[in-house]
Design an enzyme around this catalytic site. Structure first.
Site, PDB file in Angstrom:
ATOM      1  N   HIS A  98      41.188  34.662  44.607  1.00 24.77           N
ATOM      2  CA  HIS A  98      40.674  35.956  44.156  1.00 24.77           C
ATOM      3  C   HIS A  98      41.284  37.145  44.890  1.00 24.77           C
ATOM      4  O   HIS A  98      41.064  38.292  44.488  1.00 24.77           O
ATOM      5  CB  HIS A  98      39.147  35.980  44.273  1.00 24.77           C
ATOM      6  N   ASP A 120      31.028  35.940  39.552  1.00 28.77           N
ATOM      7  CA  ASP A 120      31.402  35.153  40.719  1.00 28.77           C
ATOM      8  C   ASP A 120      30.140  34.602  41.379  1.00 28.77           C
ATOM      9  O   ASP A 120      29.087  35.244  41.334  1.00 28.77           O
ATOM     10  CB  ASP A 120      32.140  36.073  41.703  1.00 28.77           C
ATOM     11  N   HIS A 122      30.189  34.407  44.494  1.00 29.47           N
ATOM     12  CA  HIS A 122      30.292  35.117  45.761  1.00 29.47           C
ATOM     13  C   HIS A 122      30.637  36.580  45.495  1.00 29.47           C
ATOM     14  O   HIS A 122      31.311  36.898  44.511  1.00 29.47           O
ATOM     15  CB  HIS A 122      31.385  34.493  46.631  1.00 29.47           C
ATOM     16  N   ASP A 124      32.443  38.451  47.603  1.00 22.35           N
ATOM     17  CA  ASP A 124      33.741  38.785  48.211  1.00 22.35           C
ATOM     18  C   ASP A 124      33.699  40.191  48.803  1.00 22.35           C
ATOM     19  O   ASP A 124      34.631  40.984  48.653  1.00 22.35           O
ATOM     20  CB  ASP A 124      34.876  38.662  47.188  1.00 22.35           C
ATOM     21  N   HIS A 137      40.325  36.181  50.621  1.00 23.68           N
ATOM     22  CA  HIS A 137      39.739  36.175  49.278  1.00 23.68           C
ATOM     23  C   HIS A 137      38.250  36.525  49.313  1.00 23.68           C
ATOM     24  O   HIS A 137      37.692  36.899  48.282  1.00 23.68           O
ATOM     25  CB  HIS A 137      39.995  34.848  48.559  1.00 23.68           C
ATOM     26  N   ASP A 223      35.779  34.601  38.341  1.00 24.20           N
ATOM     27  CA  ASP A 223      35.999  33.516  39.290  1.00 24.20           C
ATOM     28  C   ASP A 223      35.306  32.284  38.726  1.00 24.20           C
ATOM     29  O   ASP A 223      34.097  32.301  38.475  1.00 24.20           O
ATOM     30  CB  ASP A 223      35.403  33.888  40.654  1.00 24.20           C
ATOM     31  N   ASP A 225      34.233  29.699  39.958  1.00 27.13           N
ATOM     32  CA  ASP A 225      33.105  29.121  40.682  1.00 27.13           C
ATOM     33  C   ASP A 225      31.781  29.783  40.309  1.00 27.13           C
ATOM     34  O   ASP A 225      30.723  29.404  40.833  1.00 27.13           O
ATOM     35  CB  ASP A 225      33.337  29.109  42.195  1.00 27.13           C
ATOM     36  N   GLU A 268      40.749  31.084  40.900  1.00 23.96           N
ATOM     37  CA  GLU A 268      40.132  30.051  41.744  1.00 23.96           C
ATOM     38  C   GLU A 268      40.020  28.682  41.070  1.00 23.96           C
ATOM     39  O   GLU A 268      39.195  27.855  41.465  1.00 23.96           O
ATOM     40  CB  GLU A 268      38.760  30.509  42.263  1.00 23.96           C
TER      41      GLU A 268
END
Length: 296
Positions: A98, A120, A122, A124, A137, A223, A225, A268
């Protein structure tokens, strides 16, 4: 509506520690990304991959978390995104970790602002002062808002590329403690998995679009994930309790209905950790929904 979609591969694996994410662009192409979008009537222009140094050739940068090489790569991504927009294309950046979004989002906002929908597990949103790993990232969104390493903040043009009011984050469920505090104080609109569970993806997505009504153009940074690992196992930092397949599809479909999405990151994907390229195949399906595929 038919458009030119420019595929820009960014095989970067320098922003994190799990090897294999650099093969994400190949996995997406193998899963039929170009043909899946072309069948919708779009003209596809695949310009190949941005050159990214191999980690083993950068031993002198290891203790700096590969910051110089990430900066150089993001500068190249920035220029590719800027040119694509100026030529009237919709840039589709495929990664890679990312950190590439430092360049992609900077580039697509070079001449005209855009709203960002960040999908996402997360945020980030770490800085060098709050990170637990040092992985860049995990700092990408903070850099785009002007915080963190100056070398990254100033990629492409000096200073922040977005304001807090230009950003909506969807699907968050895994935050570091310092990052959680920073995000809560940031002014960014955040929809966690609890919000999605309680209110439903339809309500969350429509409200997100309303929050970004002041921007005619939207960039989606996806992303993979964000998905529950049972749905999309091929990611380096899986987190349980993520989006279902249908929740992710509904999100893409409602964003498509807005007719405002003008650029996309898909990042990712780690084929080494995947099962029969499942995660890349789902990413292609999500991109197709975002660019106009409908049930009826």
């Amino acid at each position: 509506m038919s458009t030119t979609i420019q595929i820009i591969g960014v095989p970067i694996d320098l922003g994190q520690t799990h090897r294999g994410v650099d093969m994400g662009p190949g996995a997406l192409r193998y899963a039929g990304l170009a043909s899946g979008l072309a069948v919708l009537g779009h003209h596809i222009r695949d310009t190949g991959n941005i050159a990214v140094p191999i980690r083993e050739t950068l031993s002198e940068e290891r203790h700096h978390h590969y910051l110089p090489a990430i900066r150089r790569t993001c500068q190249a991504v920035y220029e590719a995104g800027r040119r694509a927009v100026e030529e009237g294309a919709v840039p589709l950046f495929i990664g890679g970790d990312h950190s590439l979004a430092i360049g992609s989002i900077g580039g697509v906002t070079h001449n005209t602002p855009a709203g960002l929908i960040w999908i996402d597990a997360h945020a980030d949103f770490n800085t060098p002062a709050t990170t637990l790993t040092g992985n860049i990232h995990g700092m990408t969104l903070a850099v785009l808002l002007g915080e963190g390493y100056p070398e990254l903040v100033d990629v492409g043009r000096t200073g922040p590329k977005l304001g807090p009011g230009d950003v909506v984050v969807i699907g968050i469920r895994d935050l570091d403690s310092g990052e959680r505090t920073r995000l809560g104080e940031s002014g960014i609109a955040v929809y966690t998995m609890r919000d999605i569970d309680e209110r439903g993806m339809g309500a969350v997505t429509r409200e997100a679009l309303e929050r970004l009504e002041h921007r005619e153009r939207l960039h989606v940074s996806l992303d993979m994930d964000c998905l529950d690992p049972l749905v999309g196992p091929g990611v380096g930092t899986p987190s349980p309790g993520g989006l279902s397949y249908r929740e992710a599809q509904l999100l893409m479909e409602i964003l498509a209905d807005s007719d405002r999405v003008r650029s996309l990151d898909m990042v990712e994907i780690n084929p080494i950790l995947d099962q029969r390229n499942q995660t890349a195949a789902i990413a292609v399906e999500l991109a197709s929904s975002l660019f106009g595929k409908r049930i009826l």
